[in-house]
Design a protein around this motif. Structure first.
Motif, PDB file in Angstrom:
ATOM      1  N   VAL A  93       0.835  -1.203   0.000  1.00 42.59           N
ATOM      2  CA  VAL A  93       0.000   0.000   0.000  1.00 42.59           C
ATOM      3  C   VAL A  93       0.872   1.258   0.000  1.00 42.59           C
ATOM      4  CG1 VAL A  93      -1.609   1.356   1.392  1.00 42.59           C
ATOM      5  CG2 VAL A  93      -2.016  -1.078   1.054  1.00 42.59           C
ATOM      6  N   THR A  94       1.935   1.237   0.789  1.00 45.43           N
ATOM      7  CA  THR A  94       2.825   2.395   0.851  1.00 45.43           C
ATOM      8  C   THR A  94       3.440   2.699  -0.502  1.00 45.43           C
ATOM      9  OG1 THR A  94       3.363   2.009   3.180  1.00 45.43           O
ATOM     10  CG2 THR A  94       4.913   3.309   1.902  1.00 45.43           C
ATOM     11  N   GLN A  95       3.949   1.668  -1.174  1.00 44.09           N
ATOM     12  CA  GLN A  95       4.575   1.887  -2.477  1.00 44.09           C
ATOM     13  C   GLN A  95       3.566   2.382  -3.506  1.00 44.09           C
ATOM     14  OE1 GLN A  95       7.991   1.700  -2.797  1.00 44.09           O
ATOM     15  NE2 GLN A  95       7.719   1.471  -0.594  1.00 44.09           N
ATOM     16  N   VAL A  96       2.360   1.813  -3.485  1.00 40.12           N
ATOM     17  CA  VAL A  96       1.331   2.227  -4.435  1.00 40.12           C
ATOM     18  C   VAL A  96       0.972   3.699  -4.255  1.00 40.12           C
ATOM     19  CG1 VAL A  96      -1.127   1.975  -4.987  1.00 40.12           C
ATOM     20  CG2 VAL A  96       0.338  -0.046  -4.823  1.00 40.12           C
ATOM     21  N   PHE A  97       0.749   4.107  -3.020  1.00 40.06           N
ATOM     22  CA  PHE A  97       0.290   5.479  -2.802  1.00 40.06           C
ATOM     23  C   PHE A  97       1.432   6.487  -2.888  1.00 40.06           C
ATOM     24  CE2 PHE A  97      -3.498   3.329  -1.704  1.00 40.06           C
ATOM     25  CZ  PHE A  97      -4.514   4.249  -1.890  1.00 40.06           C
ATOM     26  N   MET A  98       2.652   6.103  -2.582  1.00 38.19           N
ATOM     27  CA  MET A  98       3.781   6.992  -2.834  1.00 38.19           C
ATOM     28  C   MET A  98       3.933   7.238  -4.329  1.00 38.19           C
ATOM     29  SD  MET A  98       6.744   5.675  -0.191  1.00 38.19           S
ATOM     30  CE  MET A  98       7.965   6.747  -0.983  1.00 38.19           C
ATOM     31  N   SER A  99       3.714   6.188  -5.125  1.00 32.80           N
ATOM     32  CA  SER A  99       3.913   6.293  -6.568  1.00 32.80           C
ATOM     33  C   SER A  99       2.792   7.042  -7.269  1.00 32.80           C
ATOM     34  CB  SER A  99       4.015   4.890  -7.178  1.00 32.80           C
ATOM     35  OG  SER A  99       5.085   4.175  -6.640  1.00 32.80           O
ATOM     36  N   GLY A 100       1.544   6.784  -6.842  1.00 35.73           N
ATOM     37  CA  GLY A 100       0.424   7.260  -7.631  1.00 35.73           C
ATOM     38  C   GLY A 100      -0.387   8.399  -7.068  1.00 35.73           C
ATOM     39  N   ALA A 101      -0.153   8.794  -5.818  1.00 35.61           N
ATOM     40  CA  ALA A 101      -0.979   9.836  -5.215  1.00 35.61           C
ATOM     41  C   ALA A 101      -0.891  11.148  -5.990  1.00 35.61           C
ATOM     42  CB  ALA A 101      -0.563  10.058  -3.764  1.00 35.61           C
ATOM     43  N   ASP A 102      -2.020  11.800  -6.169  1.00 39.62           N
ATOM     44  CA  ASP A 102      -2.029  13.063  -6.897  1.00 39.62           C
ATOM     45  C   ASP A 102      -1.630  14.221  -5.976  1.00 39.62           C
ATOM     46  OD1 ASP A 102      -4.261  13.715  -5.334  1.00 39.62           O
ATOM     47  OD2 ASP A 102      -5.694  13.180  -6.901  1.00 39.62           O
ATOM     48  N   ASP A 103      -1.707  15.426  -6.512  1.00 36.55           N
ATOM     49  CA  ASP A 103      -1.228  16.598  -5.773  1.00 36.55           C
ATOM     50  C   ASP A 103      -2.023  16.867  -4.500  1.00 36.55           C
ATOM     51  OD1 ASP A 103       0.582  16.847  -7.795  1.00 36.55           O
ATOM     52  OD2 ASP A 103      -0.401  18.541  -8.780  1.00 36.55           O
TER      53      ASP A 103
END
Length: 217
Positions: A93-103
């Motif tokens: 989950v951490t890697q996914v949201f670090m990579s894809g989270a928007d501004d």
């Protein structure tokens, strides 16, 4: 740089970040309970009752009935079980949201999923300099498997196997901590972050537990 290319660069940079530098020495097979007794934990068992759901930028992340996250209604999932499986789900989950989270979302990612420290500060500074929208990646990386090499009640090292759009299959060690009461990633500084290590499909099958949206079993 165009927004699409920037998003790809951001995702590649984050997923290439091996956040396990300076790994702490932890117990590998057991943990102590409140009475001081040692109980065995299964480091190779996959999180039970797992489904993979759509996350930011077209990346998928796991939701397990046993391992978490228990809170998924907000923009950033949270609430991971105090177990090796909880650490595994939290690492993905951490890697996914670090990579894809928007501004709008990445500041909450920093607060909810990352332990405070110089690595988190550097990531936030770098992320603030780029603009990432909500359009999904055309061919996002896929998580294929995991291995827990160290584990205690407060720390874990989870190595994730990831397939990249280039065809590369590589491993990404993630250091996790429960110092704040939930599993969070401990990021290294840019100077200390090691390179990805490429592995073969045979190594994936023999050394890792299959765990991903395109994996069988």
């Amino acid at each position: 740089m165009k927004t699409g290319n920037m998003r790809r660069a951001a995702a590649a940079a984050v997923l290439a970040l091996a956040v396990g530098s300076g790994l702490a020495s932890c117990s590998s097979d057991d943990s102590a309970n409140s009475s001081g007794q040692t109980q065995q934990v299964d480091l190779s068992a996959a999180p039970a009752d797992t489904s993979w759901v759509a996350g930011p930028a077209g990346l998928e992340y796991p939701v397990s009935g046993d391992a978490g996250p228990s809170e998924t209604s907000g923009p950033v999932p949270r609430g991971f079980a105090a177990s090796p499986q909880g650490a595994v789900v939290a690492a993905v989950v951490t890697q996914v949201f670090m990579s894809g989270a928007d501004d709008d979302t990445w500041p909450e990612v920093s607060q909810v999923l990352l332990e405070p420290g110089p690595g988190r500060d550097q990531w936030a500074q770098a992320r603030a300099l780029m603009s990432v929208g909500t359009q999904p990646l055309d061919n996002p990386p896929v998580f294929r498997g995991f291995r827990v090499s160290d584990y205690s009640d407060s720390e874990a090292v989870v190595t994730l196997a990831v397939s990249y759009p280039t065809g590369q299959l590589a491993v990404l060690p993630v250091q996790m901590s429960r110092a704040s009461g939930d599993w969070k990633a401990v990021l290294p500084t840019q100077e200390d972050a090691p390179d990805l290590q490429e592995i073969s499909e045979e190594e994936l099958k023999s050394k890792f537990t299959a765990f991903g949206p395109r994996e069988e079993g």
